[in-house]
Design a protein around this motif. Structure first.
Motif: not given
Length: 525
Positions: A266-273, A275-281, A378-381
């Motif tokens: 779970l810690a690995q998935t949290i780090r992925l999340i 480390d990959h924020p939604f883009p600003s626009q 797309s991030l967790l697959s």
């Protein structure tokens, strides 16, 4: 860089009819110490009734914690007898209140004011940190202290006080006024016993797009930015979705652990999340863009390089960098990701079989619930394929064998299950049009009450209000608590220790609602 500060502001608006009301109420009554103390004590008494809405409460009638709201509605009736005599007052879904002041011109659409009577808990562990007990409603001559004093009983007391003052002057409205008071705005995303029922009642009674405008709570709406006073009515609010991520693996004794436990995975998935924020626009219909342009043209002390970034046609990257450098500004242009609740493990010598994390998102104008779900897939697959997890994403089984890319059909589970679940799905609200007459009327009233030097600009609200249930009633919805934040040097204290409301701000709210009702009574399309 010198910019021509052309006026982008509508003219100041004051009521023209019944100048006797202006002279008596605005000129004299609202400035008197006796009136100040009376209004302060009205709010103090409201704060003393702990109308707490907890997360996960059972429905009204089943959960006794709702019963305190009977006491609150009785208090309002005792405090505002003139209002209860002159207006039609209805209860909806037991504790919601609907006040209708019928106007004599039925060709005019009603205006709708909103508030809510519930408050968040004060927190038992933090009670000792309060300067005064959180439900004391202590009034020291400058502030009314206690939970709900700002959010949102101040708006409610100010609205009813404004109506009461108009009634005392025998004001007879041309335009129908409706005050809608929910009781579960703070109760969590899964509760909708109050505001939803109020909105449904109004929709059935008046129909779609039947309200001229809707005005609800928001931030303390008059703030100093770049050396300039800005009034910031929110013309839109972000969407919302909670995503729960659950890792399930075989358990066992902790003396022979695998390389990664459920919590480790779970810690690995949290780090992925994270480390990959939604883009600003920053898109065209985001109210933040209109605010920034107003600020660049009309503020006194904005740095020249920021002005150029806002107004220059080739400076969008620099502007996004500015917004991204501060988490408050960043929230206006990005879907936020907040890791809020983590659970896993039962005993120190037992390997956890399940671990979960709850991630809260406030969805940006340019995104949607669907975009958030796609982001997670797309991030967790790839991570699930790498560790040979079965991926169950938002009701669809999506695991693919990481060796050959083929979809698994045999039901085997080489490592574990990764499950994604979304709850309380709300897309961003519609955006109210700042070119509409309603925004001009609102802006003109704000400048009439708070001064012609106040710059009125739209804001995007990062949280959610009860207006999420009212979208079908009007395209013109505004969210702002109409008082100067500078009245409290400690800043807003809503939802935290020592919440308090400056009496000066409370009186400003009374004056604003008093004048806004009158202005809206005189205008028509």
């Amino acid at each position: 860089m010198v910019l021509k500060r052309r006026s982008l502001q509508p003219p100041v608006m004051h009521p023209r009819r019944r100048q006797d009301i202006t002279q008596h109420n605005v000129g004299t009554l609202f400035n008197s110490k006796d009136f100040q103390n009376e209004v302060a004590h009205r709010l103090s008494g409201a704060v003393q009734i702990p109308t707490i809405a907890y997360d996960g409460m059972d429905p009204v009638g089943e959960d006794p914690r709702w019963d305190i709201f009977y006491q609150f509605s009785d208090y309002l009736e005792r405090t505002f007898p003139r209002v209860y005599k002159a207006l039609t007052v209805e209860t909806v879904s037991t504790h919601a209140l609907l006040y209708t002041w019928q106007g004599w011109d039925e060709t005019l659409k009603p205006m709708l004011l909103m508030a809510h009577s519930d408050v968040v808990p004060a927190g038992q562990s933090a009670t000792s940190e309060w300067s005064y007990p959180p439900f004391s409603g202590y009034y020291d001559g400058e502030f009314i202290w206690g939970r709900g004093s700002e959010d949102d009983k101040s708006n409610l007391i100010a609205m009813l006080t404004a109506v009461d003052c108009l009634l005392a002057c025998d004001f007879k409205p041309q335009r129908t006024l409706i005050v809608s008071v929910g009781f579960d705005e703070e109760g969590g995303a899964d509760q909708s016993y109050g505001a939803r029922c109020l909105a449904d009642t109004l929709l059935a009674r008046y129909g779609k797009d039947s309200m001229e405008l809707i005005f609800d709570e928001g931030i303390a709406g008059i703030e100093k930015r770049f050396g300039t006073d800005f009034a910031l009515p929110a013309t839109a609010e972000k969407g919302y979705v909670d995503v729960t991520i659950k890792v399930s693996v075989p358990g066992g004794h902790s003396s022979t652990p695998p390389d990664h436990t459920a919590i480790g995975f779970l810690a690995q998935t949290i780090r992925l999340i994270e480390d990959h924020p939604f883009p600003s626009q920053l898109i065209r219909h985001n109210p933040t863009l209109i605010y920034l342009r107003q600020a660049a043209l009309l503020s006194k002390n904005m740095p020249d390089d920021l002005r150029e970034a806002i107004l220059g046609s080739q400076s969008s990257r620099k502007l996004l960098e500015y917004l991204d450098n501060d988490r408050e500004r960043r929230a206006m242009v990005r879907t936020s990701t907040a890791i809020d609740v983590v659970q896993g493990g039962d005993k120190v010598n037992s390997l956890p079989e399940n671990a979960t994390v709850l991630v809260n998102h406030r969805i940006a104008i340019q995104d949607s619930v669907h975009v958030v779900k796609d982001h997670y897939v797309s991030l967790l697959s790839p991570w699930a394929r790498r560790w040979n997890f079965n991926l169950n994403a938002f009701g669809a089984r999506m695991h693919k064998n990481h060796e050959d890319g083929a979809t698994r059909t045999d039901g085997t589970n080489d490592c574990g299950d990764l499950t994604l679940v979304a709850s309380y799905e709300l897309d961003p609200s519609p955006v109210s049009d700042t070119d509409d007459a309603c925004f001009r009327w609102l802006s003109g009233t704000i400048r009439g009450v708070f001064g012609e030097n106040v710059v009125v600009a739209p804001e995007l609200l990062s949280g959610n209000t009860d207006t999420r249930y009212y979208w079908d009633l009007s395209p013109q919805i505004y969210r702002m608590s109409p008082w100067r934040a500078s009245h409290d040097p400690r800043g807003t204290r809503m939802h935290t220790v020592d919440e308090r409301m400056p009496v000066a701000g409370l009186l400003e709210m009374v004056k604003f609602y008093h004048e806004f009702i009158r202005v809206m009574d005189e205008v028509r399309r």
